[in-house]
Design a protein around this motif. Sequence first.
Motif, PDB file in Angstrom:
ATOM      1  N   LEU A 134       0.837  -1.197   0.000  1.00  0.00           N
ATOM      2  CA  LEU A 134       0.000   0.000   0.000  1.00  0.00           C
ATOM      3  C   LEU A 134       0.877   1.254   0.000  1.00  0.00           C
ATOM      4  N   ALA A 135       1.985   1.209   0.711  1.00  0.00           N
ATOM      5  CA  ALA A 135       2.917   2.343   0.726  1.00  0.00           C
ATOM      6  C   ALA A 135       3.459   2.592  -0.683  1.00  0.00           C
ATOM      7  N   ARG A 136       3.814   1.534  -1.399  1.00  0.00           N
ATOM      8  CA  ARG A 136       4.310   1.687  -2.772  1.00  0.00           C
ATOM      9  C   ARG A 136       3.220   2.255  -3.685  1.00  0.00           C
ATOM     10  N   PHE A 137       1.992   1.756  -3.550  1.00  0.00           N
ATOM     11  CA  PHE A 137       0.870   2.258  -4.341  1.00  0.00           C
ATOM     12  C   PHE A 137       0.664   3.747  -4.070  1.00  0.00           C
ATOM     13  N   ASN A 138       0.649   4.105  -2.797  1.00  0.00           N
ATOM     14  CA  ASN A 138       0.459   5.513  -2.440  1.00  0.00           C
ATOM     15  C   ASN A 138       1.574   6.389  -2.996  1.00  0.00           C
ATOM     16  N   ARG A 139       2.795   5.910  -2.949  1.00  0.00           N
ATOM     17  CA  ARG A 139       3.936   6.692  -3.420  1.00  0.00           C
ATOM     18  C   ARG A 139       3.788   7.078  -4.888  1.00  0.00           C
ATOM     19  N   TYR A 140       3.320   6.138  -5.711  1.00  0.00           N
ATOM     20  CA  TYR A 140       3.274   6.368  -7.155  1.00  0.00           C
ATOM     21  C   TYR A 140       1.905   6.780  -7.686  1.00  0.00           C
ATOM     22  N   VAL A 141       0.832   6.490  -6.956  1.00  0.00           N
ATOM     23  CA  VAL A 141      -0.507   6.779  -7.465  1.00  0.00           C
ATOM     24  C   VAL A 141      -1.207   7.855  -6.628  1.00  0.00           C
ATOM     25  N   THR A 142      -1.373   7.607  -5.342  1.00  0.00           N
ATOM     26  CA  THR A 142      -2.159   8.502  -4.501  1.00  0.00           C
ATOM     27  C   THR A 142      -1.420   9.809  -4.175  1.00  0.00           C
ATOM     28  N   ASN A 143      -0.134   9.733  -3.837  1.00  0.00           N
ATOM     29  CA  ASN A 143       0.603  10.932  -3.436  1.00  0.00           C
ATOM     30  C   ASN A 143       0.620  12.019  -4.507  1.00  0.00           C
ATOM     31  N   PRO A 144       0.846  11.699  -5.798  1.00  0.00           N
ATOM     32  CA  PRO A 144       0.802  12.775  -6.798  1.00  0.00           C
ATOM     33  C   PRO A 144      -0.550  13.492  -6.841  1.00  0.00           C
ATOM     34  N   ILE A 145      -1.617  12.768  -6.614  1.00  0.00           N
ATOM     35  CA  ILE A 145      -2.951  13.383  -6.598  1.00  0.00           C
ATOM     36  C   ILE A 145      -3.111  14.247  -5.343  1.00  0.00           C
ATOM     37  N   GLN A 146      -2.696  13.718  -4.200  1.00  0.00           N
ATOM     38  CA  GLN A 146      -2.843  14.459  -2.943  1.00  0.00           C
ATOM     39  C   GLN A 146      -2.002  15.726  -2.913  1.00  0.00           C
ATOM     40  N   ARG A 147      -0.878  15.752  -3.640  1.00  0.00           N
ATOM     41  CA  ARG A 147      -0.037  16.949  -3.652  1.00  0.00           C
ATOM     42  C   ARG A 147      -0.775  18.164  -4.203  1.00  0.00           C
ATOM     43  N   MET A 148      -1.822  17.923  -4.979  1.00  0.00           N
ATOM     44  CA  MET A 148      -2.580  19.037  -5.563  1.00  0.00           C
ATOM     45  C   MET A 148      -3.391  19.792  -4.512  1.00  0.00           C
ATOM     46  N   TRP A 149      -3.788  19.146  -3.416  1.00  0.00           N
ATOM     47  CA  TRP A 149      -4.664  19.795  -2.440  1.00  0.00           C
ATOM     48  C   TRP A 149      -4.233  19.658  -0.987  1.00  0.00           C
ATOM     49  N   ALA A 150      -3.317  18.765  -0.678  1.00  0.00           N
ATOM     50  CA  ALA A 150      -2.998  18.468   0.729  1.00  0.00           C
ATOM     51  C   ALA A 150      -2.422  19.659   1.491  1.00  0.00           C
ATOM     52  N   GLY A 151      -1.790  20.604   0.827  1.00  0.00           N
ATOM     53  CA  GLY A 151      -1.218  21.764   1.521  1.00  0.00           C
ATOM     54  C   GLY A 151      -2.251  22.777   1.972  1.00  0.00           C
TER      55      GLY A 151
END
Length: 126
Positions: free
Chosen positions: A7-24
């Motif tokens: 799940l960490a690997r999935f998040n690193r390559y799939v979820t994190n790029p999406i979250q970077r758009m709004w997480a800040g």
Amino acid sequence: MQLPQRLARFNRYVTNPIQRMWAGRAPLFGILEHVGRKSGRRYRTPLTVFPTADGVAVLLTYGPDRDWLKNVLAADEVQMRRHGRTLTLTDPRVMSRDEAAAEVAGPARKVFARLPFEQAVLLRRV
């Protein structure tokens, strides 16, 4: 409890790029800006962040063996984008969730204390 490494690997390559758009800008999220201790490369890691009186607390959902945490521990200071502002953070301290929960401010403390993870890191605002 730790979340599975796949799940960490999935998040690193799939979820994190999406979250970077709004997480800040979103409540209880932040983007940790840190530099690789070996590569010197700049990274932006979205994290779930809980407020403390003098900084932030982050649960270690995948355990303490995370590259972002190693980079933070090796650095003097890191930046975090939160609520549309940039904070400078220092003095990382890894501790148990229960120890860290005592530092979490406001109603988020109850949520933090009940999440099923064992460790957290506290970072102090400069």
